[in-house]
Scaffold this motif. Structure first.
Motif, short mmCIF file in Angstrom:
data_model
loop_
_atom_site.label_atom_id
_atom_site.label_comp_id
_atom_site.label_asym_id
_atom_site.label_seq_id
_atom_site.Cartn_x
_atom_site.Cartn_y
_atom_site.Cartn_z
N LEU A 1 1.28 4.17 -2.92
CA LEU A 1 1.01 5.50 -2.84
C LEU A 1 2.38 6.32 -2.91
CD1 LEU A 1 -0.76 5.32 0.91
CD2 LEU A 1 -1.56 5.93 -1.26
N ILE B 1 0.77 -1.08 -0.04
CA ILE B 1 0.02 0.04 0.13
C ILE B 1 0.80 1.52 -0.01
CG2 ILE B 1 -1.53 1.38 1.41
CD1 ILE B 1 -3.00 -1.23 2.11
N TYR C 1 -0.87 -3.22 -3.80
CA TYR C 1 -0.12 -2.06 -4.59
C TYR C 1 -1.13 -1.29 -5.65
CZ TYR C 1 2.95 0.13 -8.10
OH TYR C 1 3.45 1.00 -8.82
N SER D 1 -4.03 1.03 -3.64
CA SER D 1 -3.45 2.22 -3.24
C SER D 1 -2.91 3.26 -4.38
CB SER D 1 -2.03 2.13 -2.21
OG SER D 1 -1.21 1.37 -3.03
N ALA E 1 -4.16 6.85 -5.06
CA ALA E 1 -2.89 7.90 -4.98
C ALA E 1 -3.33 9.15 -5.75
CB ALA E 1 -1.81 7.35 -5.17
#
Length: 419
Positions: free
Chosen positions: A35, A31, A153, A156, A160
């Motif tokens: 970001l 995560i 991944y 996030s 983002a």
């Protein structure tokens, strides 16, 4: 003396708790990684304006930062064996948090470049640490679990761009956070997984060094070099979207920042859902075939979006479905094929992938500048053609990834070693 049922149950509970904390650490790690990697999309046009950078200079900046990522990848496996995965994971998160502080106070281009470079050092350390930990833990349903964890991944990464866009407009004490304050807040989130990492017991590097597959043997394996090429072109195509899509939509089609960031979020939503929902397919149809099918899908969507113009821009987002599957599938491939030396195999592939990322970002910016100058540097047509050519290179990378995936399929099929 055999242990009692109570002792056995106690050991199982302890093992389940340890595994749960390990999973949380991996999930939070991905995560934070997502970001830190993808808040740059909305920030880059503002960074470019503040420091007066051209597209070529911007490509060079991203290439130099990818070089920091590459440097970190080259030594992380060594540190993991010397210090352990826990210490290396904490080092990665701490480096990323520290880089956020430096970015916040950077008002000169040299300091900003150094701070951004440090962030990519942290990203590189984290990348290898998470890959090694995942390869050690996920011994069954490897493709499914690799895609599931990498799906965080993607999740996030989905939020983002919008989160970054929103934070850059927040006012605190009469001051706007802007991109510097946004980076500070987002990167300080790295302290959260540090707490879980410190409270977790990670798998020890207890493999016998005599049994570990040496670098020399790995480097003689043609399949590994094909995996390096697949991963390099696949990841350039993946990461370049986060850096260039918002810039493309704002300048080529005059989109508002929120609309452009929303399209980038849609890309990462497709990206995340693909990893969360399609991981089981890679285990079922095989990793070799999966690499060919998904990379080809991404290339087709990217080229169609560029050729179709603004009305087909949604295909930029759809391309995330294909390119999302490349990295975790390659990691699952490595975990299966190089079970006795996954640490070394991961180090080789990810480090050389970093070389490709450095070259890729430089080429994208360079192609944009070259084509823009050809059609007229100060004209709208020149800018549009330059952006189209640069983004077309992203689609070309996915297409080349397909070619090398086919070559790997043919090579392993001839040896009856398909995975």
């Amino acid at each position: 003396m055999r242990p009692s049922n109570y002792e056995v149950e106690k050991q199982q509970v302890r093992g389940n708790k340890t595994y749960a904390i390990q999973l949380v650490t991996i999930f939070l790690g991905f995560i934070v990684f997502g970001l830190s990697e993808n808040i740059k999309g909305p920030a880059i046009p503002r960074i470019q304006f503040d420091f007066g950078l051209s597209e070529g200079q911007l490509g060079t900046l991203l290439s130099l930062n990818a070089l920091g990522y590459l440097i970190a990848c080259s030594f992380t496996a060594f540190l993991a064996r010397r210090w352990g995965i826990k210490a290396v994971s904490v080092l990665a998160f701490g480096t990323m948090a520290l880089s956020g502080v430096f970015i916040y106070v950077s008002h000169s281009y040299p300091l900003f470049s150094a701070s951004y470079f440090l962030m990519y050092i942290g990203n590189g350390i984290l990348e290898i640490a998470l890959a090694i930990l995942s390869a050690r833990i996920f011994v069954r349903n490897t493709g499914l679990m690799m895609n599931l964890t990498h799906g965080f991944y993607g999740l996030s990464s989905t939020i983002a761009p919008l989160l970054a866009t929103g934070l850059m407009t927040v006012h605190i004490g009469g001051h706007t956070l802007d991109w510097r304050g946004m980076y500070l807040i987002m990167l300080l989130l790295s302290f959260v997984p540090i707490l879980f990492a410190l409270g977790s017991k990670f798998p020890a590097d207890d493999a016998n060094h005599d049994e570990r597959m040496p670098f020399r043997s790995l480097l003689r394996d043609r399949a590994l070099w094909l995996l390096v090429l697949i991963l390099s072109f696949g990841v350039v195509s993946e990461l370049a979207v986060g850096g260039w899509l918002v810039n493309f939509l704002e300048k080529a089609y005059d989109w508002h920042a929120v609309s452009a960031s929303s399209m980038l979020s849609a890309f990462f939503l497709c990206f995340a859902l693909a990893r969360l929902l399609l991981g089981a397919i890679t285990d079922k149809i095989g990793y070799n075939l999966s690499l060919m099918v998904f990379s080809a899908f991404s290339a087709i969507c990217t080229f169609a979006a560029i050729i179709g113009g603004e009305q087909w821009a949604f295909l930029f987002a759809a391309s995330g479905i294909g390119i999302a599957m490349i990295y975790p599938t390659v990691m699952a491939f490595i975990a299966k094929r190089y079970a006795g030396g996954s640490d070394n195999a991961i180090t080789i592939t990810v480090t050389l992938m970093g070389v490709g990322s450095v070259i890729g970002n430089y080429l994208i910016g360079g192609i944009m500048e070259l084509v823009k100058d050809h059609y007229g540097a100060g004209t709208e047509l020149g800018l549009l053609r330059g952006l189209q050519a640069g983004y077309g290179f992203i689609g070309l990378c996915a297409a080349i990834c397909t070619v090398f995936s086919f070559m790997l399929y043919r090579y392993l099929k001839s040896r009856k070693e398909l995975i």
